[in-house]
Enzyme design. Structure first.
Site, PDB file in Angstrom:
ATOM      1  N   HIS A 172     -14.755  11.768  12.178  1.00  0.00           N
ATOM      2  CA  HIS A 172     -13.377  11.231  12.247  1.00  0.00           C
ATOM      3  C   HIS A 172     -12.416  12.170  11.519  1.00  0.00           C
ATOM      4  O   HIS A 172     -12.146  11.972  10.322  1.00  0.00           O
ATOM      5  CB  HIS A 172     -13.329   9.838  11.615  1.00  0.00           C
ATOM      6  CG  HIS A 172     -14.008   8.801  12.445  1.00  0.00           C
ATOM      7  ND1 HIS A 172     -13.349   8.043  13.382  1.00  0.00           N
ATOM      8  CD2 HIS A 172     -15.302   8.429  12.491  1.00  0.00           C
ATOM      9  CE1 HIS A 172     -14.203   7.233  13.969  1.00  0.00           C
ATOM     10  NE2 HIS A 172     -15.403   7.439  13.451  1.00  0.00           N
ATOM     11  N   CYS A 199     -15.614  10.395  17.943  1.00  0.00           N
ATOM     12  CA  CYS A 199     -16.753   9.482  17.780  1.00  0.00           C
ATOM     13  C   CYS A 199     -17.129   8.840  19.118  1.00  0.00           C
ATOM     14  O   CYS A 199     -17.726   9.503  19.953  1.00  0.00           O
ATOM     15  CB  CYS A 199     -16.458   8.460  16.686  1.00  0.00           C
ATOM     16  SG  CYS A 199     -17.967   7.856  15.919  1.00  0.00           S
ATOM     17  N   GLY A 256       0.838  -1.204   0.000  1.00  0.00           N
ATOM     18  CA  GLY A 256       0.000   0.000   0.000  1.00  0.00           C
ATOM     19  C   GLY A 256       0.865   1.244   0.000  1.00  0.00           C
ATOM     20  O   GLY A 256       0.629   2.187  -0.766  1.00  0.00           O
ATOM     21  N   GLU A 268      -9.325  12.327  11.607  1.00  0.00           N
ATOM     22  CA  GLU A 268      -8.066  11.685  11.204  1.00  0.00           C
ATOM     23  C   GLU A 268      -8.045  11.339   9.715  1.00  0.00           C
ATOM     24  O   GLU A 268      -6.976  11.256   9.109  1.00  0.00           O
ATOM     25  CB  GLU A 268      -7.782  10.437  12.050  1.00  0.00           C
ATOM     26  CG  GLU A 268      -8.719   9.241  11.882  1.00  0.00           C
ATOM     27  CD  GLU A 268      -9.951   9.286  12.781  1.00  0.00           C
ATOM     28  OE1 GLU A 268     -10.351  10.388  13.199  1.00  0.00           O
ATOM     29  OE2 GLU A 268     -10.529   8.210  13.042  1.00  0.00           O
TER      30      GLU A 268
HETATM   31  N1  GLN Z   1     -19.994   2.698  18.441  1.00  0.00           N
HETATM   32  C1  GLN Z   1     -20.390   4.048  18.249  1.00  0.00           C
HETATM   33  C2  GLN Z   1     -21.513   4.176  17.223  1.00  0.00           C
HETATM   34  O1  GLN Z   1     -21.810   3.267  16.509  1.00  0.00           O
HETATM   35  C3  GLN Z   1     -19.213   4.890  17.843  1.00  0.00           C
HETATM   36  C4  GLN Z   1     -18.655   4.532  16.503  1.00  0.00           C
HETATM   37  C5  GLN Z   1     -17.256   5.044  16.289  1.00  0.00           C
HETATM   38  O2  GLN Z   1     -16.572   5.425  17.240  1.00  0.00           O
HETATM   39  N2  GLN Z   1     -16.782   5.014  15.064  1.00  0.00           N
HETATM   40  O3  GLN Z   1     -22.129   5.214  17.119  1.00  0.00           O
END
Ligand code: GLN
Length: 545
Positions: free
Chosen positions: A507, A381, A18, A509
Site C-alpha cells: 500500500h 493490493c 485528528g 498510499e
Molecule cells: N483481500 C486481499 C487479501 O487479503 C487483498 C487485501 C487488500 O487489498 N488490502 O489478500
C-alpha cells in the site's frame, strides 16, 4: 520529561479532531520540537482491523504492522514521523491487558476497578509513547465528551494534569460554533454546554478550538471566553478551509501554537511554514486537470480511501495538476458489461485494495479496459490481484483463473492464500502486516520510478501472487518487477509495452507525504497527465470529487 497536550472533542463527532491534532503537531515540530501524536479510541475492539469500512473508514497500517485508526494517517502525513502500535490505544487493548493480568494473579486479593486499574493502564500507555527525546506528546481522545465509553480516558487525563502540573499538561477542546441560518447568527451555547460537561468531570480546558463556517468575531470570542472560563486569546477560530493542508496555516495566524507554547512555558523560534504554503498554493491554482477513476465498492464512502485521496493531492501538486477523482462503482461496471461506458474519458484507472467477492468482476473488467486501451493503470493490493487474474484469463488463456479468496476451488488459482496463513482461524491481526523489503528488478519501470534498488513498503493482505503461475505469466509479458527476497513473493507486476501499467501488493498510499508524494503516485499521475493530452471525450462516472 515530555509535556502533554490532550485534545478532546465536544458537541458533535466528525469535527476533524485528528486533523486539528495533526496540525498542532505540525506547527510544534516546525518550531523545532520533537513531537509524537497518539490516538486513544474508547471502543472495545482491540484494533479496527476487523471493522467494516462503513464503521471505521480506512484502516491505517504502521510500519510495525499495527492496524490503526485513520487519524494516524493524518498524524504521519503532518509530522512526517513513523508511528508505531503504541500510537493507537483502544479500550479493547486496555481491558485485554487488565483481564490478562487479573487471570495471571497480579491483583490477587484485590477488586479490579475502573479507577485506579483502568485509568492507570491508560496513563501508562500515554507515557509509554514518548521516547527519550520526545518534547511533546499530543494525545487525542476519540469520541465526544458525554460518551459513556470515553469517561475512563478523560478521568486518566484529568489525573495526569494533577500529577504533572499545569505547566506540563495542556487541555485543548475542539468544539462547534454552528451558524443558524434562520437567525443569521453563530451560536455559542453548544460550546458552553460542551465545556460544562468537561468541567463536570474535572477538566477545565485551556484552549478552545472552534469549528465554524463563518469568522468568529471578537465579540463572539469574548463571549465564549467569559462563559467557558478561558482567556480570549485561547479561543481559536477554526474556520472551514478548502484543503486540510491550510489548517496549520490558519491555526498559526490565530495564534494557536504561540498560546500552547506559552502555557507550557516553552520559548521557541517561529515556525517554517514554507512547504505547506507552497503546497496549498499549488493545490489551489493548478495549471491542468487530470481525471482518474477509482474503481471500488465504497464510492459514497470517501473515508475508506483516505490515504489514497491524500496521496493524489500530493502527487497532483508535484505534477502541477488537479487530480479529479471519479468514483466508479465496480458493481455498476459489472452490470454495464462494458467497462468503457463508465471509464471512457478517464486519464488513469486505479483499482485500490479491498476484501470480499462483491464487485470483483467489475474490478477485473476495469483492469482489462485499461490494459487494452493503453490507459495508465495502477493496482494496489487487490488491484494487483485483479491485474494478475485479468492477464491470466485474457492473455494466457487460463479462462478460469481466479483468486482462492473468491473461488476456493479455482482451477487456476493464480492468487492464493499465503502458506503461513493456511489454517489460521483468528481474524484479528492475522494478515501479512507492516513494512517488508521489496527488491526492484533492474531495468524495470518500478526501478526507474523509485530510483533505488530496495524499498520498504507496508502491507495488509492474506493472499498473494501464486509462484506456480509466475513462469507462464512472465513468458507472456507480465514482468515481476519487485520481489520480497525473504520468501520470493512478487510485490510488483508491470507491463513494459503499455504506457503505464504497474500494480503492487503493498500500500504505497501510506507513505505519501505533502511535498514528497509517493513515487508510484507521482509517476502514475504524470502518465495520466500525458494520456490526457490525447483524450477529449467526456467521462461518465457515478460520482466525483
Ligand atoms: N483481500 C486481499 C487479501 O487479503 C487483498 C487485501 C487488500 O487489498 N488490502 O489478500
Amino acid at each position: 520529561m515530555p509535556k502533554y497536550i490532550f485534545v478532546t472533542g465536544g458537541v458533535v463527532s466528525a469535527l476533524g479532531k485528528g486533523i486539528a491534532s495533526a496540525s498542532l503537531g505540525y506547527l510544534l515540530k516546525s518550531r523545532g520540537l520533537t513531537v509524537t501524536l497518539q490516538k486513544c479510541d474508547p471502543y472495545l475492539n482491540v484494533d479496527p482491523g476487523t471493522m467494516s469500512p462503513f464503521q471505521h473508514g480506512e484502516v491505517f497500517v504502521t510500519a510495525d504492522g499495527a492496524e490503526t485508526d485513520l487519524d494516524l494517517g493524518h498524524y504521519e502525513r503532518f509530522i512526517d514521523e513513523e508511528l508505531t502500535r503504541l500510537n493507537n490505544v483502544t479500550a479493547g487493548q486496555i481491558y485485554e491487558a487488565i483481564i490478562a493480568k487479573e487471570r495471571r494473579g497480579d491483583f490477587l486479593g484485590g477488586t479490579v476497578q475502573v479507577i485506579p486499574h483502568v485509568t492507570n493502564e491508560i496513563k501508562e500507555r500515554i507515557k509509554e509513547v514518548a521516547s527519550s527525546d520526545t518534547d511533546i506528546v499530543i494525545t487525542e481522545i476519540g469520541g465526544t465528551v458525554g460518551d459513556i465509553e470515553s469517561l475512563p480516558f478523560l478521568e486518566a487525563i484529568r489525573q495526569m494534569r494533577l500529577e504533572h502540573g499545569a505547566e506540563n499538561v495542556v487541555f485543548v477542546h475542539l468544539t462547534l460554533v454552528p451558524y443558524i441560518k434562520t437567525a443569521g447568527e453563530l451560536k455559542t451555547k453548544p460550546t458552553q454546554h460542551s465545556v460544562r460537561a468537561l468541567r463536570d468531570i474535572g477538566i477545565q480546558p485551556d484552549l478552545l478550538v472552534c469549528r465554524t463556517e463563518h469568522p468568529l468575531t471578537d465579540d463572539l470570542k469574548k463571549k465564549i471566553a467569559l462563559f467557558c472560563n478561558v482567556e480570549i486569546e485561547a479561543v481559536i477560530d477554526a474556520r472551514d478551509v478548502a484543503s486540510i493542508y491550510e489548517v496549520p496555516l490558519r491555526f498559526h495566524e490565530d495564534g494557536l501554537d504561540d498560546i500552547v507554547l506559552s502555557k507550557l512555558g516553552i520559548e521557541n523560534g517561529a515556525p517554517d511554514l514554507a512547504l505547506l504554503e507552497r503546497l496549498v498554493e499549488r493545490v489551489r491554482n493548478p495549471s491542468t486537470e487530470t481525471r482518474i477513476a477509482i474503481c471500488g465498492k465504497y464510492v459514497d464512502l470517501k473515508d475508506a480511501y483516505k490515504s489514497i485521496i491524500e496521496a493524489f493531492v500530493h502527487a497532483g501538486a508535484e505534477n502541477d495538476t488537479r487530480v479529479r477523482l471519479l468514483w466508479a462503482d465496480v458493481e455498476e461496471i459489472e452490470r454495464a458489461g462494458d467497462a468503457g461506458t463508465i471509464l471512457g474519458g478517464c486519464h488513469g484507472v486505479l483499482v485500490p485494495g479491498g476484501f470480499g467477492e462483491r464487485g470483483i468482476e467489475g474490478k477485473i473488467a476495469a483492469v482489462g479496459y485499461a490494459r487494452r486501451n493503453g490507459v495508465p493503470y495502477f493496482g494496489i493490493c487487490l488491484g494487483m490481484h485483479a491485474a494478475v487474474i485479468e492477464y491470466a484469463r485474457n492473455v494466457c488463456g487460463l479462462t478460469r483463473a481466479h483468486s482462492t479468496e473468491f473461488d476456493a476451488d479455482a482451477s487456476a488459482p493464480v492468487i492464493d492464500v499465503m502458506a503461513e496463513h493456511t489454517g489460521i482461524d483468528n481474524m484479528g491481526g492475522s494478515m501479512r502486516l507492516g513494512a517488508y523489503e521489496c527488491r526492484l528488478v533492474s531495468g524495470s519501470r518500478a526501478r526507474q520510478v523509485f530510483g533505488v534498488d530496495v524499498v520498504h513498503e507496508r502491507h495488509r493482505h492474506r493472499y498473494e501472487y501464486n509462484n506456480e503461475y509466475r513462469e507462464l505469466l512472465e513468458s507472456r509479458g507480465l514482468v515481476s518487477s519487485g520481489v520480497y527476497p525473504g520468501q520470493d513473493l512478487v510485490e510488483i507486476v508491470e507491463l513494459p509495452d503499455h504506457p503505464w501499467f504497474v500494480a503492487c501488493q503493498f500500500h504505497p498510499e501510506f507513505l505519501s507525504r505533502p511535498g514528497r508524494a509517493h513515487p508510484l503516485f507521482r509517476e502514475f499521475v504524470a502518465a495520466a497527465l500525458e494520456h490526457s493530452k490525447n483524450e477529449v471525450s467526456e467521462c461518465r462516472s457515478t460520482s466525483s470529487t
